[in-house]
Design an enzyme around this catalytic site. Structure first.
Site, PDB file in Angstrom:
ATOM      1  N   ILE A   1      -0.708  14.512 -17.720  1.00 34.18           N
ATOM      2  CA  ILE A   1      -0.145  13.987 -16.476  1.00 34.18           C
ATOM      3  C   ILE A   1       0.469  15.144 -15.692  1.00 34.18           C
ATOM      4  O   ILE A   1       1.019  16.064 -16.279  1.00 34.18           O
ATOM      5  CB  ILE A   1       0.852  12.843 -16.756  1.00 34.18           C
ATOM      6  CG1 ILE A   1       2.203  13.002 -16.093  1.00 34.18           C
ATOM      7  CG2 ILE A   1       1.109  12.641 -18.186  1.00 34.18           C
ATOM      8  CD1 ILE A   1       3.071  11.749 -16.303  1.00 34.18           C
ATOM      9  N   ASN A   2       0.307  15.098 -14.348  1.00 32.64           N
ATOM     10  CA  ASN A   2       1.042  16.081 -13.543  1.00 32.64           C
ATOM     11  C   ASN A   2       1.795  15.410 -12.403  1.00 32.64           C
ATOM     12  O   ASN A   2       2.604  14.511 -12.669  1.00 32.64           O
ATOM     13  CB  ASN A   2       0.202  17.298 -13.145  1.00 32.64           C
ATOM     14  CG  ASN A   2      -1.079  17.074 -12.395  1.00 32.64           C
ATOM     15  OD1 ASN A   2      -2.027  16.495 -12.914  1.00 32.64           O
ATOM     16  ND2 ASN A   2      -1.155  17.537 -11.161  1.00 32.64           N
ATOM     17  N   ASP A   3       1.589  15.801 -11.160  1.00 36.97           N
ATOM     18  CA  ASP A   3       2.502  15.456 -10.058  1.00 36.97           C
ATOM     19  C   ASP A   3       2.822  13.964  -9.919  1.00 36.97           C
ATOM     20  O   ASP A   3       1.910  13.125  -9.963  1.00 36.97           O
ATOM     21  CB  ASP A   3       1.898  15.868  -8.708  1.00 36.97           C
ATOM     22  CG  ASP A   3       1.211  17.204  -8.727  1.00 36.97           C
ATOM     23  OD1 ASP A   3       1.261  17.896  -9.746  1.00 36.97           O
ATOM     24  OD2 ASP A   3       0.608  17.545  -7.702  1.00 36.97           O
TER      25      ASP A   3
ATOM     26  N   SER B   1      -2.791  14.883  -4.764  1.00 36.75           N
ATOM     27  CA  SER B   1      -1.447  14.369  -4.479  1.00 36.75           C
ATOM     28  C   SER B   1      -1.234  13.884  -3.062  1.00 36.75           C
ATOM     29  O   SER B   1      -1.918  14.293  -2.128  1.00 36.75           O
ATOM     30  CB  SER B   1      -0.417  15.441  -4.819  1.00 36.75           C
ATOM     31  OG  SER B   1      -0.334  15.517  -6.205  1.00 36.75           O
TER      32      SER B   1
END
Ligand code: DQQ
Length: 590
Positions: free
Chosen positions: A61-63, A123
């Site tokens: 998982i990121n932003d 994003s």
């Protein structure tokens, strides 16, 4: 041929050009491991997984994306790899919560499916548009890896869960023009409505080494035009990812402001995430809506030495205005420090920090951050300590709670600053080097003192979070350094086959803007197995560390308060709680 036909032909030519042009190769924004990105994980190792931080059950998982409060629910979307524990195959995963503590996973909101996002749904943000409902603005990547700004709308805006999202065919709403770098154009902010009848959003970019934030304007939220000048830019800072742009009040230090707030007593905050180092910085300044320009205050350093929301493992952050409680809340991605091999064998990578409220400090020089009050509902067993002197070399154990899963708040009282070391002005801009050089064990005058977290009793492994106070002879004020030092955190060897794969054990640091007039300074740490979030002086300076002890895990971890300075330090009060798991943490995420 009528004018509208000519316009259509022109648009078609632009589209054909965009889908066939040769902008190849994405920026080095996330490391791409082609062979690993779709390698399904065999199992999930619970050893270092967090208990009360937001994490999906497995994978990368990121932003954080598009946080909002809508019809009784908080929504969190996030960049998520559906297939593996490294970056890749990114979708907008979606979870909802009534209290920002318990989370339920829903189906993914966005995933690559159309020509304008076939190679990525990256994003973005959400804006609640009166009469239309929530609208997502996000970056799509086309087959040539050109970044485009798109929008998506809920199938049913009256559904409080916002389960299904539609990506209309009139996307994209903004494409890079000939002056722009098509692989450096991303991450639109939440839009705001201005008096002149326009919506505005900010998009991150760069030209050569100059970081840039562009403003786009629209009357109908569909047709967007780039403003003549960037709202702000700065040389030598590289790509500006995930910009965030919002007002804060200079008179009300308790409530947040929504983006369209206009009033005399405000400042603006521009935060950018620097792709080159994976650190963020922000400035405080003035936004002129007529000229669409933002100018940082003279005393707010603009560039590499800028202020940070968090001086540690923290990136791609995003705020939203919570109109239920009139507060601005910050989310941020606590990226891994572990090796890629370990991420794969753990079966997961990354988590979100505990959401934090954001306000301007009453000194108006910087922001202050504090964990949302809801997290206190997880506090269980409680212990305290009062009026306890700690002499040089002493360490007192905090017993009676679960040290690997805890919330601890301590207020230190320093009877005298006489013994503080003199601050060498050449240290000024280098808290990191200073912390690395002095660490938690080099005896000082006033400090180092603070907490020793995730420790073995013999200190074979430990992560100290501490202050060290200097005398600044130029200002005649104390200069306070705060460190969260991951270097001794783990016995685990750096064993990646590639240099860049090695485990990252930095000594993160920042200065704390306090005058210590009453001799007091506080420290709060949220400790959750492999993440330690620390708030110095009620959130003036915040540092998150990711650590992976081998021995100081679960019930074998210990917590201490310590002093290694010649000046005695008094623990005026220490309150510590075991933290419970939320009843529901995103279970069921696909
Ligand atoms: N992550 C996204 C990009 C953004 C970067 C891709 C920041 O949109 O610039 O996953 O971590």
């Amino acid at each position: 041929m009528g004018v509208s036909n000519i316009v259509s032909v022109f648009l078609l030519l632009v589209l054909i050009n965009l889908s066939s042009n040769n902008i190849k190769g994405i920026e080095a924004f996330h490391k791409v491991y082609e062979k690993l990105q779709s390698q399904s994980v065999e199992s999930v190792n619970p050893l270092h997984r967090s208990a009360f931080h937001f994490q999906p059950p497995k994978h990368w998982i990121n932003d954080p994306n598009g946080p909002l409060y809508y019809k009784g629910f908080y929504h969190l979307f996030y960049q998520y790899n559906t297939k593996g524990a490294v970056w890749g195959n990114i979708v907008w995963a979606h979870s909802i919560s009534k209290d920002l503590v318990n989370w339920e996973a829903l189906e993914h909101a966005l995933y690559p499916s159309k020509w304008f996002d076939v190679k990525g749904t990256w994003s973005g943000s959400i804006t609640i548009v009166p009469g239309k409902g929530p609208i997502i603005l996000y970056t799509g990547v086309n087959k040539n890896e050109t970044q485009l700004q798109n929008y998506a709308i809920p199938e049913d805006p009256s559904d409080p869960y916002l389960r299904k999202w539609i990506k209309p065919d009139d996307n994209p709403i903004a494409m890079p023009d000939y002056t722009m770098n098509g692989s450096a154009f991303r991450d639109p902010t939440t839009a705001w409505f201005s008096k002149d009848g326009h919506w505005r959003t900010v998009v991150g970019s760069r030209r050569k080494h100059r970081g840039i934030a562009y403003i786009y304007r629209s009357r109908d939220f569909k047709h967007w035009v780039k403003a003549k000048h960037p709202v702000h830019s700065k040389e030598s800072t590289g790509m500006w990812e995930c910009p965030d742009f919002f007002p804060v009040s200079t008179t009300d230090f308790e409530n947040g402001l929504d983006l369209d707030y206009v009033g005399p007593n405000t400042k603006h905050v521009l935060k950018v995430s620097l792709d080159i180092t994976r650190f963020e910085y922000y400035t405080l300044g003035k936004y002129d809506p007529k000229k669409d320009r933002y100018v940082p205050d003279g005393n707010s350093p603009d560039g590499w030495e800028g202020l940070r929301f968090d001086y540690g493992n923290f990136y791609a952050s995003k705020t939203f205005f919570d109109y239920k409680k009139n507060r601005r809340i910050l989310w941020g991605w606590a990226n891994e420090s572990d090796t890629v091999e370990d991420d794969i064998s753990k079966g997961w990578a990354g988590l979100q920090v505990i959401p934090r409220t954001v306000l301007l400090d009453s000194n108006k020089r910087h922001l202050v951050f504090w964990p949302i009050e809801e997290i206190e509902s997880l506090r269980g067993n409680y212990v305290r300590m009062n009026n306890q002197n700690i002499k040089m070399g002493q360490r007192l154990e905090v017993k009676g709670i679960t040290p690997a899963q805890a919330d601890v708040e301590v207020t230190f009282n320093i009877p005298s600053l006489e013994k503080a070391e003199t601050f060498d002005p050449s240290f000024k801009l280098k808290p990191l080097e200073l912390c690395k050089m002095k660490g938690s064990n080099v005896t000082g005058g006033v400090g180092p003192f603070g907490l020793i977290t995730l420790a073995t009793p013999d200190l074979e492994e430990y992560t100290p979070v501490f202050f060290r106070v200097f005398k600044d002879t130029s200002t005649h004020k104390p200069k306070v350094l705060m460190c969260s030092d991951a270097r001794p955190s783990s016995l685990k060897q750096d064993r990646g086959p590639l240099k860049q794969d090695k485990m990252y054990k930095p000594s993160f640091a920042g200065f704390v803007d306090v005058d210590l007039a009453d001799g007091r300074i506080s420290l709060r740490s949220l400790i959750d197995h492999s993440v330690i979030e620390s708030f110095g002086a009620l959130g003036k300076t915040v540092i998150t560390s990711r650590v992976y002890p081998v021995k100081a895990v679960k019930e074998n971890a210990h917590l201490y308060v310590f002093n290694n300075g010649t000046q005695i330090v008094n623990v005026e009060s220490l309150n510590a709680w075991s933290m419970q798991r939320p009843l529901q943490m995103n279970n069921g995420a696909q």
